[in-house]
Design a protein around this motif. Structure first.
Motif, PDB file in Angstrom:
ATOM      1  N   VAL A  28      35.900  23.944  25.212  1.00 37.78           N
ATOM      2  CA  VAL A  28      34.524  23.778  24.721  1.00 37.78           C
ATOM      3  C   VAL A  28      34.030  22.364  25.001  1.00 37.78           C
ATOM      4  N   GLY A  29      32.859  22.260  25.584  1.00 37.21           N
ATOM      5  CA  GLY A  29      32.211  20.966  25.769  1.00 37.21           C
ATOM      6  C   GLY A  29      32.754  20.164  26.940  1.00 37.21           C
ATOM      7  N   LEU A  30      33.752  20.713  27.679  1.00 45.13           N
ATOM      8  CA  LEU A  30      34.265  19.982  28.836  1.00 45.13           C
ATOM      9  C   LEU A  30      33.502  20.408  30.090  1.00 45.13           C
ATOM     10  N   ASP A  31      33.292  19.448  31.022  1.00 46.40           N
ATOM     11  CA  ASP A  31      32.628  19.853  32.261  1.00 46.40           C
ATOM     12  C   ASP A  31      33.657  20.472  33.205  1.00 46.40           C
ATOM     13  N   ARG A  32      33.192  20.906  34.366  1.00 50.27           N
ATOM     14  CA  ARG A  32      34.032  21.661  35.290  1.00 50.27           C
ATOM     15  C   ARG A  32      35.313  20.887  35.659  1.00 50.27           C
ATOM     16  N   ALA A  33      35.154  19.594  36.006  1.00 45.78           N
ATOM     17  CA  ALA A  33      36.318  18.814  36.438  1.00 45.78           C
ATOM     18  C   ALA A  33      37.308  18.628  35.286  1.00 45.78           C
ATOM     19  N   ALA A  34      36.762  18.346  34.101  1.00 52.76           N
ATOM     20  CA  ALA A  34      37.621  18.127  32.924  1.00 52.76           C
ATOM     21  C   ALA A  34      38.356  19.402  32.539  1.00 52.76           C
ATOM     22  N   ARG A  35      37.684  20.541  32.706  1.00 59.25           N
ATOM     23  CA  ARG A  35      38.322  21.827  32.395  1.00 59.25           C
ATOM     24  C   ARG A  35      39.489  22.082  33.344  1.00 59.25           C
ATOM     25  N   ALA A  36      39.283  21.823  34.627  1.00 61.38           N
ATOM     26  CA  ALA A  36      40.341  22.040  35.617  1.00 61.38           C
ATOM     27  C   ALA A  36      41.529  21.130  35.308  1.00 61.38           C
ATOM     28  N   GLN A  37      41.214  19.869  34.977  1.00 60.15           N
ATOM     29  CA  GLN A  37      42.252  18.885  34.636  1.00 60.15           C
ATOM     30  C   GLN A  37      43.046  19.333  33.402  1.00 60.15           C
ATOM     31  N   ASN A  38      42.313  19.847  32.421  1.00 56.72           N
ATOM     32  CA  ASN A  38      42.896  20.255  31.132  1.00 56.72           C
ATOM     33  C   ASN A  38      43.936  21.366  31.298  1.00 56.72           C
ATOM     34  N   VAL A  39      43.694  22.291  32.230  1.00 54.04           N
ATOM     35  CA  VAL A  39      44.592  23.449  32.362  1.00 54.04           C
ATOM     36  C   VAL A  39      45.530  23.365  33.568  1.00 54.04           C
TER      37      VAL A  39
END
Ligand SMILES: [Zn+2]
Length: 279
Positions: free
Chosen positions: A204-215
């Motif tokens: 939630v609230g993460l942009d595309r790059a941050a989401r990819a990094q997160n997972v």
């Protein structure tokens, strides 16, 4: 070296464990009771709980607000295509510019509907309101929407929850949907082929790059499953597809482990310019 506190501490730990176990059983009991109550009560809309004629359907106002995805849609991303893509009599799959610009790690995605307020309410009913009765009708719609990818599939793989989140929610919604899709399509579920290697913060609230990094690297195929999985055509099952970061991370893990192809089947998918999930 005797520690006088040890027996007391052991008793406390024992009681705490017992408490956790009791909580889990109570939770399961609650789910069952809820299921029985749902059976006894008149049928309600999957999204808004208004009275409906039969179980597992939407009331007329909710139905009219769902944007179901029908052909023509992008063969890779499963997003509805605008009139610009009209193929003037040519038949066969069409791939959107978005899929060329940013190719997904998976082969093809299929979704029942564009993510909007009604599809969000249905997904939230399943995930947060113990409305387990909506899983089977959702799965039946998914089996219809994904008929072409299911026809070639060797197994369904639900997107796994981290054990801690699974314990808190008591069920994995992707697993429930995968079981329903299996019942409708005959394709077996193999939940043990993919695991969460670590917990990830909610997207939630993460942009595309941050989401990819997160997972990135969050999913693994257990070593013992690789021989069985190799060369198979798989379908990943989840409730919603947003930026695709989680699904891409899952697809990459399965492909690295030797899957021949990984397609994706979800209930709703976000299409640019439409609502985005808040969770
Ligand atoms: Zn309704």
């Amino acid at each position: 070296m005797d520690n006088p506190l040890a027996p007391e501490r052991q008793r406390t730990l024992g009681l705490r464990r017992l408490g956790l176990r009791a909580g889990r059983w109570l939770g399961m009991g609650r789910m069952w009771t809820r299921g029985l109550v749902d059976l006894a009560l008149p049928p309600i809309c999957m999204a808004c709980r208004a009275a409906v004629g039969e179980p597992g359907c939407l009331c007329a106002p909710c139905w009219s607000r769902v944007r179901f995805i029908e052909r023509p849609y992008c063969d890779r991303l499963g997003i509805p295509l605008t009139h610009e893509y009209e193929t003037f009599g040519t038949t066969g799959p069409v791939v959107s510019e978005a899929a060329f610009a940013r190719p997904p790690a998976y082969g093809r995605a299929r979704a029942v509907a564009v993510f909007g307020d009604v599809s969000r309410d249905i997904i939230h009913a399943l995930k947060y309101a113990d409305r387990l009765d909506v899983a089977a009708p959702m799965a039946r719609m998914m089996a219809r929407a994904g008929a072409d990818i299911l026809a070639e599939a060797g197994a369904l793989v639900p997107v796994p929850l981290h054990p801690l989140r699974l314990w808190k929610r008591r069920f994995n919604q992707s697993m429930l949907l995968a079981r329903g899709v299996a019942a409708a399509s005959g394709v077996p579920v193999r939940a043990d082929w993919l695991r969460r290697a670590r917990a990830t913060t909610p997207q939630v609230g993460l942009d595309r790059a941050a989401r990819a990094q997160n997972v990135a690297g969050a999913f693994i195929v257990p070593e013992t499953m690789r021989a069985e999985l190799r060369g198979r055509r798989l379908v990943l099952v989840d409730d919603v597809l947003t930026t695709g970061a989680t699904i891409d991370a899952c697809a990459k893990a399965l492909m690295r482990a030797g899957a021949l192809r990984v397609d994706v089947l979800v209930f709703a998918r976000v299409v640019d310019g439409h609502d985005t999930p808040i969770s």
